[in-house]
Design an enzyme around this catalytic site. Structure first.
Site, PDB file in Angstrom:
ATOM      1  CG  ASN A 186      -3.605  -2.160   7.094  1.00 57.88           C
ATOM      2  OD1 ASN A 186      -3.491  -1.793   5.921  1.00 57.88           O
ATOM      3  ND2 ASN A 186      -4.653  -2.833   7.514  1.00 57.88           N
TER       4      ASN A 186
ATOM      5  CG  HIS B 192      -5.089  -6.565  -0.135  1.00 59.27           C
ATOM      6  ND1 HIS B 192      -6.300  -6.711   0.517  1.00 59.27           N
ATOM      7  CD2 HIS B 192      -5.092  -7.478  -1.142  1.00 59.27           C
ATOM      8  CE1 HIS B 192      -7.009  -7.663  -0.092  1.00 59.27           C
ATOM      9  NE2 HIS B 192      -6.296  -8.148  -1.097  1.00 59.27           N
TER      10      HIS B 192
ATOM     11  CE  LYS C 175      -3.833  -2.202   2.518  1.00 58.64           C
ATOM     12  NZ  LYS C 175      -4.791  -2.023   3.636  1.00 58.64           N
TER      13      LYS C 175
ATOM     14  CD  GLU D 166      -8.438  -9.960  -3.269  1.00 61.44           C
ATOM     15  OE1 GLU D 166      -7.258 -10.203  -2.919  1.00 61.44           O
ATOM     16  OE2 GLU D 166      -9.319  -9.634  -2.460  1.00 61.44           O
TER      17      GLU D 166
ATOM     18  CE1 TYR E 259      -9.352  -3.432   0.847  1.00 54.38           C
ATOM     19  CE2 TYR E 259      -8.829  -1.276  -0.053  1.00 54.38           C
ATOM     20  CZ  TYR E 259      -8.438  -2.438   0.595  1.00 54.38           C
ATOM     21  OH  TYR E 259      -7.117  -2.601   0.982  1.00 54.38           O
TER      22      TYR E 259
END
Ligand code: UDP
Ligand code: MG
Length: 153
Positions: free
Chosen positions: A112, A115, A9, A126, A49
């Site tokens: 965080n 993913h 990320k 995905e 998401y």
């Protein structure tokens, strides 16, 4: 062998943790089969998401995921979806166990750093979302016998 989809990320890119995360992937014996940098947009984030679009934090989450390019990876290994989710740690970095990527590298529930697909079924969806088939290189390292014992892989 199983594959999983990983995103490094913006919180990983901006904090210059890319090398350390990739080192941890490789030292575990997980094989990198695809890797590219990309700029995400609202469209792909609403898909990725979809389970969170109605949450009050979604606009902030989407903004945090578009704040810089991300690095997308396809990882390969026996049971790699489960193994890599364990390596990732729980969603909130402050609650993640030391030794996990989130538990070692972040203090946030949103920023965080990473993913990882949460099931084999979602991993397939995905990978197709972020990679064209020709961008995934399903190769086997020449020394695969030193990654797994006989009959394991
Ligand atoms: N997230 C957030 N606030 C929350 C829960 C999640 O900002 O209260 C963000 C966080 O970046 C997380 C992502 O939304 O990684 C996806 O949430 P999910 O529940 O799927 O967690 P993950 O599978 O990433 O652990
Ligand atoms: Mg998730």
């Amino acid at each position: 062998m199983e594959q999983t989809l990983v995103l490094l990320k913006p919180s990983c890119i901006e904090r210059c943790l890319v090398g350390q995360v990739i080192t941890r992937i490789q030292q575990r014996g997980i094989i990198i089969c695809g890797l590219k940098m990309m700029q995400l947009d609202e469209k792909i984030l609403r898909e990725h998401y979809a389970h969170l679009v109605d949450k009050p934090f979604f606009p902030g989450l989407a903004a945090s995921m578009m704040a810089s390019p991300v690095i997308a990876m396809v990882l390969k290994g026996v049971d790699v979806v489960e193994v890599f989710r364990k390596m990732t740690g729980v969603t909130n970095g402050r609650k993640a166990e030391p030794g996990t990527l989130r538990g070692d590298f972040c203090m946030s529930g949103q920023a965080n750093i990473i993913h990882a697909s949460d099931s084999v079924e979602n991993a397939k969806i995905e990978i197709n979302r972020f990679f064209r088939p020709e961008e995934v290189f399903d190769y086997t390292p020449a020394n695969i016998a030193f990654y797994y014992g006989d009959g394991e892989n």
